[in-house]
Design a protein around this motif. Structure first.
Motif, mmCIF file in Angstrom:
data_model
loop_
_atom_site.group_PDB
_atom_site.id
_atom_site.type_symbol
_atom_site.label_atom_id
_atom_site.label_comp_id
_atom_site.label_asym_id
_atom_site.label_seq_id
_atom_site.Cartn_x
_atom_site.Cartn_y
_atom_site.Cartn_z
ATOM 1 N N GLY A 1 48.742 60.841 22.005
ATOM 2 C CA GLY A 1 49.055 62.261 22.132
ATOM 3 C C GLY A 1 50.498 62.631 21.866
ATOM 4 N N ALA B 1 46.210 56.870 25.786
ATOM 5 C CA ALA B 1 46.172 58.325 25.609
ATOM 6 C C ALA B 1 47.557 58.886 25.313
ATOM 7 C CB ALA B 1 45.584 58.986 26.855
ATOM 8 N N VAL C 1 52.048 65.733 19.807
ATOM 9 C CA VAL C 1 52.812 66.797 20.469
ATOM 10 C C VAL C 1 54.098 67.058 19.697
ATOM 11 C CG1 VAL C 1 54.134 67.388 22.536
ATOM 12 C CG2 VAL C 1 51.850 66.423 22.770
ATOM 13 N N ALA D 1 41.066 60.899 17.269
ATOM 14 C CA ALA D 1 40.567 60.937 18.641
ATOM 15 C C ALA D 1 39.135 60.424 18.723
ATOM 16 C CB ALA D 1 40.650 62.362 19.190
ATOM 17 N N GLY E 1 51.192 64.847 26.012
ATOM 18 C CA GLY E 1 50.442 63.954 25.139
ATOM 19 C C GLY E 1 49.136 63.506 25.752
ATOM 20 N N THR F 1 45.860 73.551 21.011
ATOM 21 C CA THR F 1 44.746 72.654 20.725
ATOM 22 C C THR F 1 43.455 73.186 21.320
ATOM 23 O OG1 THR F 1 46.278 70.795 20.733
ATOM 24 C CG2 THR F 1 43.942 70.279 20.928
ATOM 25 N N LEU G 1 46.710 66.447 25.710
ATOM 26 C CA LEU G 1 46.311 66.726 24.323
ATOM 27 C C LEU G 1 45.210 65.750 23.895
ATOM 28 C CD1 LEU G 1 46.710 68.247 21.666
ATOM 29 C CD2 LEU G 1 48.559 66.660 21.126
ATOM 30 N N THR G 2 45.363 64.484 24.254
ATOM 31 C CA THR G 2 44.326 63.496 23.956
ATOM 32 C C THR G 2 43.029 63.846 24.662
ATOM 33 O OG1 THR G 2 46.027 61.794 23.710
ATOM 34 C CG2 THR G 2 43.763 61.038 24.014
#
Length: 272
Positions: free
Chosen positions: A212, A208, A216, A236, A175, A94, A178-179
């Motif tokens: 996420g 979050a 994932v 997002a 997760g 990401t 990633l968020t």
């Protein structure tokens, strides 16, 4: 907790739905993820081909063990190496994709905000500074994620919990970060630095995680990451608007309104 988890999952769906309703924004947003996928596929192939040698290198204490214990320990080490590689791939995929696609995803995020109303103008910087800032923020997020990834990797060797509890925690951590990476455009447009973004998401950590973790899981399927990334950025952006109450940038000056007039709903005071 459950409410925020459900809300996070809902933003995943809303982001993909927004892209489906605006197909003209979709095509160019696929290119950065496609480039990153080719790079990471090559890296994972190298890891897979060398996992046995790496497992033997990190478990020298098992050299003199009898079979089947040596094979079991090194088989577990191979599994953990591949799991760590996949986890780091999700996190760094990401970050790298967002750096490669910074101009595309920033425009996509702005389009989402314009469709929802009240899109902050954001700071005006040359492209090279935008890319540099994105790279620095990506390294910061990677460093913070590594502070969790390394201990979780080591705890994976603990019997029972290493094969049950630890993978669940690792997914939740992946997760969350990633968020944090995906909200960079909407919150950065509001002048919010990456450390403050981290603080905001900690206050709504289950939101979050709910956003996420499904991504994932989906990004573990290589081709899915290409097609889902634009929708993830859109979702997002919607999530970031929730965090900020869909308000203007924190530093924005309130627009002057008309001078307050008399309140005609109240009776006039009696004259003496």
């Amino acid at each position: 907790m459950m409410t925020d988890l459900a809300a996070g999952i809902r933003y995943v769906v809303l982001g993909q739905r927004w892209l489906a309703q605006h197909p003209g924004r979709y095509g160019r947003a696929l290119l950065p993820a496609l480039i990153a996928l080719v790079l990471y596929a090559a890296a994972l192939l190298v890891l897979l081909l060398n996992a046995g040698a790496l497992a033997a290198w990190i478990t020298p204490f098992a050299d003199d063990w009898d079979s089947p214990w040596r094979g079991l320990v090194r088989g577990l080490a191979v599994a953990l190496l591949l799991a760590a590689g996949l986890s780091l791939t999700v996190l760094t995929f990401t970050a790298v994709t967002l750096v490669i696609g910074d101009p595309f995803y920033d425009a996509l995020s702005a389009a989402v905000e314009e469709s929802e109303g009240d899109c902050p103008a954001g700071p005006e910087r040359p492209l090279w500074r935008e890319l540099w800032a994105a790279a620095v923020e990506a390294l910061y997020v990677l460093w913070r994620a590594t502070l969790w990834t390394v201990p979780l990797f080591l705890l994976g060797f603990v019997p029972v919990i290493g094969q049950t509890v630890i993978p669940v925690i690792a997914f939740a951590v992946s997760g969350f970060f990633l968020t944090l990476e995906l909200v960079c455009y909407a919150l950065g447009r509001r002048g919010i630095e990456v450390k403050e973004r981290l603080r905001l998401l900690r206050g709504r950590r289950w939101l979050a995680v709910g956003f996420g973790v499904p991504l994932v899981a989906a990004f573990l399927v290589p081709v899915a990451a290409i097609f889902l990334m634009p929708g993830a950025v859109a979702g997002a952006t919607l999530l970031a608007r929730d965090l900020m109450g869909a308000g203007p940038a924190p530093d924005a000056e309130p627009e002057p309104g008309p001078a307050p007039g008399p309140d005609l709903t109240k009776p006039a005071p009696a004259r003496p």
